[in-house]
Design a protein around this motif. Structure first.
Motif, PDB file in Angstrom:
ATOM      1  N   LYS A  96       3.744 -38.183  69.965  1.00  0.00           N
ATOM      2  CA  LYS A  96       5.085 -38.567  69.539  1.00  0.00           C
ATOM      3  C   LYS A  96       5.588 -37.637  68.437  1.00  0.00           C
ATOM      4  O   LYS A  96       6.739 -37.206  68.447  1.00  0.00           O
ATOM      5  CB  LYS A  96       5.075 -40.014  69.033  1.00  0.00           C
ATOM      6  N   LEU A  97       4.714 -37.300  67.490  1.00  0.00           N
ATOM      7  CA  LEU A  97       5.083 -36.430  66.378  1.00  0.00           C
ATOM      8  C   LEU A  97       5.462 -35.037  66.881  1.00  0.00           C
ATOM      9  O   LEU A  97       6.458 -34.453  66.437  1.00  0.00           O
ATOM     10  CB  LEU A  97       3.909 -36.342  65.395  1.00  0.00           C
ATOM     11  N   GLU A 133       8.868 -35.126  68.590  1.00  0.00           N
ATOM     12  CA  GLU A 133       9.952 -35.258  67.609  1.00  0.00           C
ATOM     13  C   GLU A 133      10.328 -33.916  66.994  1.00  0.00           C
ATOM     14  O   GLU A 133      11.488 -33.696  66.622  1.00  0.00           O
ATOM     15  CB  GLU A 133       9.533 -36.232  66.504  1.00  0.00           C
ATOM     16  N   HIS A 134       9.361 -33.005  66.907  1.00  0.00           N
ATOM     17  CA  HIS A 134       9.595 -31.706  66.269  1.00  0.00           C
ATOM     18  C   HIS A 134       9.767 -30.571  67.266  1.00  0.00           C
ATOM     19  O   HIS A 134       9.870 -29.405  66.866  1.00  0.00           O
ATOM     20  CB  HIS A 134       8.443 -31.379  65.311  1.00  0.00           C
ATOM     21  N   GLU A 160       5.211 -40.813  76.997  1.00  0.00           N
ATOM     22  CA  GLU A 160       6.219 -40.565  75.973  1.00  0.00           C
ATOM     23  C   GLU A 160       7.368 -39.702  76.489  1.00  0.00           C
ATOM     24  O   GLU A 160       8.266 -39.317  75.729  1.00  0.00           O
ATOM     25  CB  GLU A 160       5.587 -39.905  74.749  1.00  0.00           C
TER      26      GLU A 160
END
Length: 257
Positions: free
Chosen positions: A51-52, A55-56, A102
């Motif tokens: 997920k991290l 997001e980036h 995801e």
């Protein structure tokens, strides 16, 4: 214009134990190698790290290692090519599930630790790992030590490959990394590390511990996220590469252009 990828090993926390500064370093890298539970990591950590990365806008890669949590995958194990194939397929599959859940896509595979080191010099292991990656998804990019058997095996299997160099490791005259068991294996001076990286990208050369220039291909640079100065170095290497006219972007984007 020159392009290079910045990759970092991530998702190596386990249960109650936290390793690395993933959330802080993620904005400064372009590809994340996420542990898949054998040498480090667990299901929850994989999910959070995926997920991290999404997001980036960071490229996601599986980081399969030897089944050795206690030794962090850095101890030699006498595994057969068939076992190497099986553990790599298993671990790619574990991470792929979280990436798919995801809404993301997996970009690459990079073996971890001693599995990476063994495959760099052992053609049979290298071919088994390359076959595993190809059979799961032939569109995945295989990362391997520049000039290694793993890169050769990946190309032979029909995979796209990325030759990896290390910002904070020293090299031997045959192009191999100095063993971590040696006191001079790591570069602790940030400026020396930056100088080495920029020369590898711009000139395709690295100075070995024997003071011999070695030809090297630098498609992706590994930075480590668990050192005392890891965050500061991640910021600094981005700035230094930009100042040298080198564009940092995910290896998948470079291959697509």
């Amino acid at each position: 214009m020159r392009y290079v990828d910045l990759n970092c090993d991530m998702g190596e926390s386990f249960g109650a134990y936290t390793l690395g500064r993933d959330a802080e370093i993620m904005p400064y890298i372009t590809s994340a190698n996420i542990a898949c539970g054998f040498h480090a990591g667990d299901a929850g950590t994989m999910r959070k790290t995926v997920k991290l990365a999404l997001e980036h806008g960071v490229g996601i890669g599986a980081h399969p290692g030897l089944q050795d949590l206690i030794g962090f995958g850095r101890r030699k194990m006498d595994i057969s090519p068939r076992e190497a194939y099986d553990i790599v397929v298993y671990q790619i599959g574990a991470l792929w599930g979280f990436v798919r859940a995801e809404g993301g896509a997996m970009q690459h595979v990079k073996a971890h630790g001693e599995l990476y080191n063994m495959a760099a010099v052992n053609p049979a292991l290298a071919e088994a790992i390359a076959e595993a990656v190809y059979q799961v998804d032939p569109n995945l990019i295989l990362l391997g030590l520049a000039g290694s058997e793993l890169v050769k095996a990946g190309k032979k299997a029909g995979l796209r490959t990325a030759s990896e160099v290390f910002s904070d490791r020293t090299y031997q005259s045959d192009g191999s990394l100095t063993s971590r068991r040696q006191p001079d294996s790591m570069i602790t001076d940030d400026q020396e590390a930056l100088k080495q990286v920029i020369r590898m990208v711009n000139e395709g050369k690295v100075l070995s511990r024997q003071q011999v220039d070695v030809n090297i291909q630098a498609d992706t640079i590994c930075i480590h996220g668990d050192g005392v100065h890891a965050l500061a170095f991640a910021r600094t290497i981005n700035d230094s590469l930009a100042q040298a006219g080198i564009t940092v972007q995910p290896i998948g984007k470079t291959w697509a252009e």
